[in-house]
Motif scaffolding. Sequence first.
Motif, mmCIF file in Angstrom:
data_model
loop_
_atom_site.group_PDB
_atom_site.id
_atom_site.type_symbol
_atom_site.label_atom_id
_atom_site.label_comp_id
_atom_site.label_asym_id
_atom_site.label_seq_id
_atom_site.Cartn_x
_atom_site.Cartn_y
_atom_site.Cartn_z
ATOM 1 N N ALA A 145 11.562 3.432 2.678
ATOM 2 C CA ALA A 145 12.312 4.512 3.332
ATOM 3 C C ALA A 145 12.150 4.463 4.851
ATOM 4 C CB ALA A 145 11.849 5.863 2.797
ATOM 5 N N TRP A 146 10.925 4.216 5.321
ATOM 6 C CA TRP A 146 10.681 4.183 6.767
ATOM 7 C C TRP A 146 11.502 3.070 7.437
ATOM 8 C CZ3 TRP A 146 4.907 5.051 8.604
ATOM 9 C CH2 TRP A 146 4.499 6.341 8.220
ATOM 10 N N LYS A 147 11.804 2.010 6.673
ATOM 11 C CA LYS A 147 12.604 0.923 7.265
ATOM 12 C C LYS A 147 14.108 1.184 7.099
ATOM 13 C CE LYS A 147 9.066 -2.612 6.980
ATOM 14 N NZ LYS A 147 8.574 -2.300 8.327
ATOM 15 N N ASN A 152 0.799 -1.245 0.000
ATOM 16 C CA ASN A 152 0.000 0.000 0.000
ATOM 17 C C ASN A 152 0.829 1.291 0.000
ATOM 18 O OD1 ASN A 152 0.786 -0.544 2.624
ATOM 19 N ND2 ASN A 152 -1.104 0.204 3.538
ATOM 20 N N TYR A 153 2.056 1.210 0.557
ATOM 21 C CA TYR A 153 2.947 2.383 0.543
ATOM 22 C C TYR A 153 4.346 1.920 0.132
ATOM 23 C CZ TYR A 153 -0.619 5.297 2.623
ATOM 24 O OH TYR A 153 -1.762 6.017 2.835
ATOM 25 N N PRO A 154 4.531 1.470 -1.112
ATOM 26 C CA PRO A 154 5.777 0.775 -1.469
ATOM 27 C C PRO A 154 7.063 1.590 -1.249
ATOM 28 C CG PRO A 154 4.119 0.515 -3.189
ATOM 29 C CD PRO A 154 3.566 1.499 -2.214
ATOM 30 N N PHE A 155 7.109 2.813 -1.737
ATOM 31 C CA PHE A 155 8.333 3.621 -1.616
ATOM 32 C C PHE A 155 8.507 4.106 -0.171
ATOM 33 C CE2 PHE A 155 10.932 7.500 -2.274
ATOM 34 C CZ PHE A 155 11.964 6.966 -3.024
ATOM 35 N N GLN A 156 7.394 4.545 0.404
ATOM 36 C CA GLN A 156 7.451 5.085 1.761
ATOM 37 C C GLN A 156 7.887 4.014 2.771
ATOM 38 O OE1 GLN A 156 3.968 7.432 3.564
ATOM 39 N NE2 GLN A 156 4.097 5.631 4.830
ATOM 40 N N ILE A 157 7.368 2.807 2.638
ATOM 41 C CA ILE A 157 7.743 1.735 3.585
ATOM 42 C C ILE A 157 9.243 1.426 3.457
ATOM 43 C CG2 ILE A 157 7.454 -0.733 4.121
ATOM 44 C CD1 ILE A 157 4.457 -0.426 3.508
ATOM 45 N N VAL A 161 -5.254 1.459 3.963
ATOM 46 C CA VAL A 161 -4.334 2.041 4.937
ATOM 47 C C VAL A 161 -4.499 1.290 6.258
ATOM 48 C CG1 VAL A 161 -3.598 4.154 6.106
ATOM 49 C CG2 VAL A 161 -4.584 4.303 3.830
ATOM 50 N N CYS A 162 -3.360 0.869 6.811
ATOM 51 C CA CYS A 162 -3.379 0.073 8.043
ATOM 52 C C CYS A 162 -4.060 0.804 9.197
ATOM 53 C CB CYS A 162 -1.951 -0.257 8.432
ATOM 54 S SG CYS A 162 -0.907 1.218 8.492
ATOM 55 N N SER A 163 -3.806 2.122 9.293
ATOM 56 C CA SER A 163 -4.274 2.874 10.460
ATOM 57 C C SER A 163 -5.704 3.402 10.301
ATOM 58 C CB SER A 163 -3.323 4.050 10.704
ATOM 59 O OG SER A 163 -3.073 4.732 9.481
ATOM 60 N N PHE A 197 -10.603 7.020 3.457
ATOM 61 C CA PHE A 197 -10.527 6.951 1.997
ATOM 62 C C PHE A 197 -9.164 7.253 1.394
ATOM 63 C CE2 PHE A 197 -15.290 7.915 2.362
ATOM 64 C CZ PHE A 197 -15.594 6.557 2.429
ATOM 65 N N LEU A 198 -8.152 7.523 2.223
ATOM 66 C CA LEU A 198 -6.811 7.680 1.648
ATOM 67 C C LEU A 198 -6.421 6.371 0.986
ATOM 68 C CD1 LEU A 198 -4.756 9.466 4.477
ATOM 69 C CD2 LEU A 198 -5.345 10.407 2.235
ATOM 70 N N SER A 199 -5.682 6.448 -0.103
ATOM 71 C CA SER A 199 -5.129 5.254 -0.744
ATOM 72 C C SER A 199 -6.212 4.192 -0.997
ATOM 73 C CB SER A 199 -3.995 4.702 0.139
ATOM 74 O OG SER A 199 -3.015 4.122 -0.650
ATOM 75 N N TYR A 230 -6.917 12.988 11.927
ATOM 76 C CA TYR A 230 -6.745 11.538 11.742
ATOM 77 C C TYR A 230 -5.759 11.277 10.607
ATOM 78 C CZ TYR A 230 -7.778 6.723 12.682
ATOM 79 O OH TYR A 230 -7.662 5.411 13.093
ATOM 80 N N ASN A 231 -4.964 10.195 10.768
ATOM 81 C CA ASN A 231 -4.066 9.687 9.724
ATOM 82 C C ASN A 231 -2.952 10.643 9.318
ATOM 83 O OD1 ASN A 231 -4.340 7.025 9.133
ATOM 84 N ND2 ASN A 231 -5.923 7.279 7.582
ATOM 85 N N ILE A 232 -2.496 11.456 10.271
ATOM 86 C CA ILE A 232 -1.288 12.216 9.969
ATOM 87 C C ILE A 232 -0.119 11.454 10.611
ATOM 88 C CG2 ILE A 232 -2.286 14.502 9.611
ATOM 89 C CD1 ILE A 232 -1.515 15.058 12.575
HETATM 90 C C1 LIG Z 1 0.667 7.968 5.888
HETATM 91 N N1 LIG Z 1 -0.473 7.197 6.342
HETATM 92 C C2 LIG Z 1 -1.612 7.493 5.519
HETATM 93 C C3 LIG Z 1 -0.850 7.559 7.702
HETATM 94 C C4 LIG Z 1 -0.206 5.763 6.270
HETATM 95 C C5 LIG Z 1 0.732 5.184 7.267
HETATM 96 C C6 LIG Z 1 1.243 3.815 6.865
HETATM 97 C C7 LIG Z 1 0.193 2.769 6.860
HETATM 98 O O1 LIG Z 1 -0.318 2.148 5.986
#
Ligand SMILES: C[N+](C)(C)CCCC=O
Length: 491
Positions: free
Chosen positions: A161-163, A154-159, A284-286, A278-280, A445-447
């Motif tokens: 980087a976060w790892k 669901n967040y390929p590039f971001q995940i 979204v997990c959260s 409704f994001l993505s 929410y979701n920030i």
């Molecule tokens: C940036 N979001 C929308 C909060 C997503 C966090 C990562 C979870 O799927």
Amino acid sequence: GTVDVKVPLNFWCGDRVKIKDVSTTELVYEPATGRVLCELEICGSVEVNQAVQAAQSAYQAWSRTSGMERAHIMIEAARIIENRREDIAEIEVVNNGKSITEARMDVDSARLCIEYYAGVASTLAGQHVQLPRGSFAYTRREPLGVCVGIGAWNYPFQIAAWKSAPALACGNSMVFKPSPMTPVTAVLLAEIYAKAGAPEGLFNIVQGGQETGNLLCHHPDVAKVSFTGSVPTGKKIMEMCSKGVKQVTLELGGKSPLLIFEDSDLGNAVKGALMANFLSQGQVCSNGTRVFVQRQMLPEFLEEVVRRTKDIEIGDPLLESTRMGALVSRPHLDRVLGYVDQARKEGAKVLCGGEPFVPLDPKLRGGYYMTPCVLGDCTDDMTCVKEEIFGPVMSVLSFETEEEALLRANDSALGLAAGVFTSDVKRAHRVVEHLKAGSCFINNYNITPVEVPFGGFKMSGIGRENGQVTVEHYTQMKTVFVEMGDVDSLF
Ligand SMILES: C[N+](C)(C)CCCC=O
Ligand SMILES: NC(=O)c1ccc[n+]([C@@H]2O[C@H](COP(=O)([O-])OP(=O)(O)OC[C@H]3O[C@@H](n4cnc5c(N)ncnc54)[C@H](O)[C@@H]3O)[C@@H](O)[C@H]2O)c1
């Protein structure tokens, strides 16, 4: 509808790797059109060994660099990401189906994360502890070694980087495995780190699914696994890692509650509920998919949330005006639509959406679209309220009192996130104190600012991503005792 990915998507020893005698391939699809985007070469044990070995040798030198030296390379990587923001975001859209507006935000989050941990790298330090007679002890924060990252789609590039950002900042190297559904952008990050000056083998990509993941988790030279994905897979990862007593970070699923009290600002509460669902495309997990609204506010909340949901522009995710693109795959779309059908059968009222959507543009007709859905008359025992749907489906429930709302909100085996909307500041803090969730939002929410820890309670996970605390998940502490006098022996 025009992109064909022909370049190799595996990466180790500083370069893209074409697998010799490839035995397994998997097709990757473009969600917006349903076209085949590429044929993915899957890594087996030979390739996993090569990537881990590359990471192992990079680790020897990288773990001995100073934080400032690591920061220098990471800042350069962040600068390259900023310059390439648009092309990374576009290819993420093609591979994942989310809107370009959101993809740009994901690329920004990746860049900010790398910048943040570049700053953290140079602050890593131990402690000095004075002991009797001039003796002392000190602590060293040491890296773990080769860390594995396994990502969701669901967040390929971001995940990625976060790892990688906290792992590399702490002096580790990494082998990252993206989801086989979204393999295209993690390798761009690998190229960017290399271009920024990272040593060969510092950040590597192996492609594949479950079997490749198993090989990584069981590999004797892997010190830690950081996983983002579903609860069932997370349990398997933990079990595999237990064999080698490896550390794990688990970022798993959620079924998070959002509590809206009658004293809330209606406009903000509705905007919060939309952001929570409704994001993505709702993937979204959260997400706050259990929206509890205090009874007196329910009619006006429903009217406004349904009106705004119907206004969401669905379609070509590369258009600036699009707010909702395509879900990730045909089977996933069918699964989400199945949840809406089941909700209807169990007595929920479909207030809007929940239907397949076919765009007018002929090239998009094979894409995986649906209209975002609001379900009313929901009760706690319904499947749509109990299970993670991972699609654009909001379940609305009503409540009378704060105590009741808290009991029902916490009645879940999951505890990733939770939110509360109210204008009563005391109530807001009282409620979050009682919510059993790792990430709580008051009046939003979701920030996910990267300087703030993110992660779950209960079965939603172990450990945290982002913020300073992550240093503890990517280092181990060594204590050193120094005797300045004679040994006081009992023998
Ligand atoms: C940036 N979001 C929308 C909060 C997503 C966090 C990562 C979870 O799927
Ligand atoms: N908490 C978070 O930060 C977060 C973020 C994004 C997604 N998620 C969760 O991820 C899920 C959706 O993602 P998904 O469908 O890709 O999850 P998934 O669990 O099916 O797959 C995640 C990753 O694990 C790999 N994998 C699958 N089986 C494996 C095994 N046996 N050993 C090793 N690796 C294995 C997959 O190839 C993929 O790379 C949802 O439940 C969502 O809530 C959580």
